[in-house]
Design a protein around this motif. Sequence first.
Motif, mmCIF file in Angstrom:
data_model
loop_
_atom_site.group_PDB
_atom_site.id
_atom_site.type_symbol
_atom_site.label_atom_id
_atom_site.label_comp_id
_atom_site.label_asym_id
_atom_site.label_seq_id
_atom_site.Cartn_x
_atom_site.Cartn_y
_atom_site.Cartn_z
ATOM 1 N N THR A 6 0.830 -1.208 0.000
ATOM 2 C CA THR A 6 0.000 0.000 0.000
ATOM 3 C C THR A 6 0.862 1.253 0.000
ATOM 4 O OG1 THR A 6 -1.790 -1.125 1.176
ATOM 5 C CG2 THR A 6 -1.764 1.276 1.263
ATOM 6 N N GLN A 7 1.919 1.270 0.803
ATOM 7 C CA GLN A 7 2.808 2.422 0.855
ATOM 8 C C GLN A 7 3.433 2.705 -0.513
ATOM 9 O OE1 GLN A 7 5.660 1.629 3.941
ATOM 10 N NE2 GLN A 7 4.079 1.337 5.508
ATOM 11 N N TYR A 13 1.539 7.232 -6.785
ATOM 12 C CA TYR A 13 0.543 8.193 -7.266
ATOM 13 C C TYR A 13 0.845 9.609 -6.774
ATOM 14 C CZ TYR A 13 -2.045 4.154 -8.889
ATOM 15 O OH TYR A 13 -2.414 3.004 -9.545
ATOM 16 N N ALA A 14 1.387 9.729 -5.573
ATOM 17 C CA ALA A 14 1.759 11.054 -5.069
ATOM 18 C C ALA A 14 2.871 11.655 -5.932
ATOM 19 C CB ALA A 14 2.211 10.953 -3.615
ATOM 20 N N LEU A 15 3.834 10.830 -6.304
ATOM 21 C CA LEU A 15 4.939 11.324 -7.132
ATOM 22 C C LEU A 15 4.467 11.633 -8.547
ATOM 23 C CD1 LEU A 15 7.905 12.020 -7.155
ATOM 24 C CD2 LEU A 15 8.405 9.675 -7.845
ATOM 25 N N ARG A 16 3.574 10.803 -9.084
ATOM 26 C CA ARG A 16 3.009 11.094 -10.408
ATOM 27 C C ARG A 16 2.306 12.446 -10.396
ATOM 28 N NH1 ARG A 16 1.464 8.546 -14.652
ATOM 29 N NH2 ARG A 16 2.743 6.807 -15.319
ATOM 30 N N ASP A 17 1.552 12.711 -9.350
ATOM 31 C CA ASP A 17 0.855 13.995 -9.235
ATOM 32 C C ASP A 17 1.863 15.146 -9.153
ATOM 33 O OD1 ASP A 17 -1.623 12.808 -9.328
ATOM 34 O OD2 ASP A 17 -1.930 12.830 -7.148
ATOM 35 N N ALA A 18 2.896 14.967 -8.360
ATOM 36 C CA ALA A 18 3.895 16.022 -8.190
ATOM 37 C C ALA A 18 4.621 16.322 -9.499
ATOM 38 C CB ALA A 18 4.904 15.622 -7.116
ATOM 39 N N LEU A 19 4.810 15.302 -10.331
ATOM 40 C CA LEU A 19 5.512 15.469 -11.603
ATOM 41 C C LEU A 19 4.568 15.843 -12.740
ATOM 42 C CD1 LEU A 19 7.898 12.370 -11.389
ATOM 43 C CD2 LEU A 19 8.523 14.774 -11.075
ATOM 44 N N LEU A 82 14.246 4.421 -8.079
ATOM 45 C CA LEU A 82 13.717 5.763 -7.834
ATOM 46 C C LEU A 82 12.945 5.809 -6.516
ATOM 47 C CD1 LEU A 82 13.145 8.673 -8.701
ATOM 48 C CD2 LEU A 82 11.202 7.803 -10.035
ATOM 49 N N GLU A 83 12.223 4.743 -6.206
ATOM 50 C CA GLU A 83 11.470 4.700 -4.947
ATOM 51 C C GLU A 83 12.418 4.815 -3.759
ATOM 52 O OE1 GLU A 83 9.574 3.076 -1.359
ATOM 53 O OE2 GLU A 83 11.364 2.314 -2.383
ATOM 54 N N HIS A 84 13.539 4.101 -3.814
ATOM 55 C CA HIS A 84 14.500 4.183 -2.714
ATOM 56 C C HIS A 84 15.059 5.597 -2.583
ATOM 57 C CE1 HIS A 84 14.434 -0.018 -1.725
ATOM 58 N NE2 HIS A 84 14.814 -0.400 -2.930
ATOM 59 N N LEU A 85 15.318 6.254 -3.706
ATOM 60 C CA LEU A 85 15.847 7.616 -3.664
ATOM 61 C C LEU A 85 14.830 8.585 -3.078
ATOM 62 C CD1 LEU A 85 17.733 8.021 -7.066
ATOM 63 C CD2 LEU A 85 18.733 8.014 -4.783
ATOM 64 N N VAL A 86 13.575 8.470 -3.526
ATOM 65 C CA VAL A 86 12.541 9.399 -3.072
ATOM 66 C C VAL A 86 12.274 9.235 -1.573
ATOM 67 C CG1 VAL A 86 10.095 9.996 -3.287
ATOM 68 C CG2 VAL A 86 11.463 9.613 -5.331
ATOM 69 N N ARG A 87 12.247 7.996 -1.116
ATOM 70 C CA ARG A 87 12.008 7.743 0.314
ATOM 71 C C ARG A 87 13.235 8.063 1.158
ATOM 72 N NH1 ARG A 87 7.874 5.164 2.585
ATOM 73 N NH2 ARG A 87 9.277 4.499 4.246
ATOM 74 N N GLU A 110 8.805 -2.527 -5.223
ATOM 75 C CA GLU A 110 8.176 -3.254 -6.334
ATOM 76 C C GLU A 110 6.766 -2.718 -6.599
ATOM 77 O OE1 GLU A 110 9.520 -6.535 -7.951
ATOM 78 O OE2 GLU A 110 11.168 -5.189 -7.485
ATOM 79 N N SER A 111 6.016 -2.472 -5.524
ATOM 80 C CA SER A 111 4.667 -1.935 -5.668
ATOM 81 C C SER A 111 4.717 -0.539 -6.283
ATOM 82 C CB SER A 111 3.970 -1.885 -4.306
ATOM 83 O OG SER A 111 2.693 -1.296 -4.401
ATOM 84 N N PHE A 112 5.681 0.255 -5.856
ATOM 85 C CA PHE A 112 5.863 1.589 -6.433
ATOM 86 C C PHE A 112 6.107 1.485 -7.931
ATOM 87 C CE2 PHE A 112 8.727 4.817 -8.028
ATOM 88 C CZ PHE A 112 8.147 6.005 -7.612
ATOM 89 N N ALA A 113 7.014 0.604 -8.336
ATOM 90 C CA ALA A 113 7.343 0.459 -9.758
ATOM 91 C C ALA A 113 6.118 0.029 -10.560
ATOM 92 C CB ALA A 113 8.477 -0.549 -9.928
ATOM 93 N N ASP A 114 5.346 -0.910 -10.013
ATOM 94 C CA ASP A 114 4.127 -1.371 -10.689
ATOM 95 C C ASP A 114 3.200 -0.212 -11.023
ATOM 96 O OD1 ASP A 114 4.648 -4.111 -10.766
ATOM 97 O OD2 ASP A 114 3.831 -4.450 -8.768
ATOM 98 N N HIS A 115 2.952 0.639 -10.043
ATOM 99 C CA HIS A 115 1.958 1.695 -10.203
ATOM 100 C C HIS A 115 2.524 2.968 -10.822
ATOM 101 C CE1 HIS A 115 0.067 -0.989 -7.244
ATOM 102 N NE2 HIS A 115 -1.060 -0.585 -7.798
ATOM 103 N N PHE A 116 3.823 3.207 -10.640
ATOM 104 C CA PHE A 116 4.420 4.387 -11.262
ATOM 105 C C PHE A 116 4.496 4.194 -12.777
ATOM 106 C CE2 PHE A 116 7.907 7.227 -12.524
ATOM 107 C CZ PHE A 116 7.474 8.415 -11.950
ATOM 108 N N LEU A 117 4.863 2.992 -13.214
ATOM 109 C CA LEU A 117 4.968 2.731 -14.651
ATOM 110 C C LEU A 117 3.599 2.566 -15.304
ATOM 111 C CD1 LEU A 117 7.971 0.220 -14.748
ATOM 112 C CD2 LEU A 117 7.983 2.614 -15.469
ATOM 113 N N ALA A 118 2.666 1.932 -14.614
ATOM 114 C CA ALA A 118 1.345 1.671 -15.207
ATOM 115 C C ALA A 118 0.254 1.905 -14.159
ATOM 116 C CB ALA A 118 1.271 0.233 -15.725
#
Length: 214
Positions: A6-7, A13-19, A82-87, A110-118
């Motif tokens: 979930t995190q 989605y928060a990062l997608r919005d920010a970008l 990228l998730e590790h860098l952002v966190r 892994e969850s971040f990558a799934d949702h950030f890419l698609a």
Amino acid sequence: TGTATTQGRVLAYALRDALGLGIAPVAEMSELIEERFGTHVVGQPISGEVHGICVAGGTASVILVNTGDRWARQRYTLAHELEHLVRGDLSLYEVTWASDRDAPAERRAESFADHFLAPDGGIRQVVGKRAVDAAVVGELMDYFGMSLDAMCWRLVNLHLLSKDAADELRAGGVRAVVSSANLGASFDRRTSVEGARLPPRRLLQRAVAAYQAG
């Protein structure tokens, strides 16, 4: 809050919005990371089971991606790092191994990558009212730049594809899926990055400019 999965989704989605990405695909992950985050991206073949390495210290950060992987896996690795860098959860460096997915930090990435890419909305928009078959899966893979395994996983979790159907598609292989979508040429073109040695884009530009300036 919530589970690591979930995190990762919430952060994506928060990062997608920010970008300002909305639900559109990310055309070039390496360009986005270098231009928007100031992180150098390096590509070279790495033997063994390493997908990528991320190093961050002070104001400098570098992601090295294994170009011996398939091109879609390379994009996934970039999103993962990228998730590790952002966190900011790197003590100094992080190595992504093919078999290392059980730690909460890795499940989150892994969850971040799934949702950030698609993103969910993007997948649903492309699918529309169509039944998801091999041609639709191939279209989604090409549009979002994801592997067959990753896209099938997303579709199963969105209840757009049954697990049995996903297993059947994976058993048939990537080539059969992209061919059913008439996207074989696009797939072949993207594989040109496999096995390449790619220097950091911004450092290369500075080196060329310095050379031209004498």
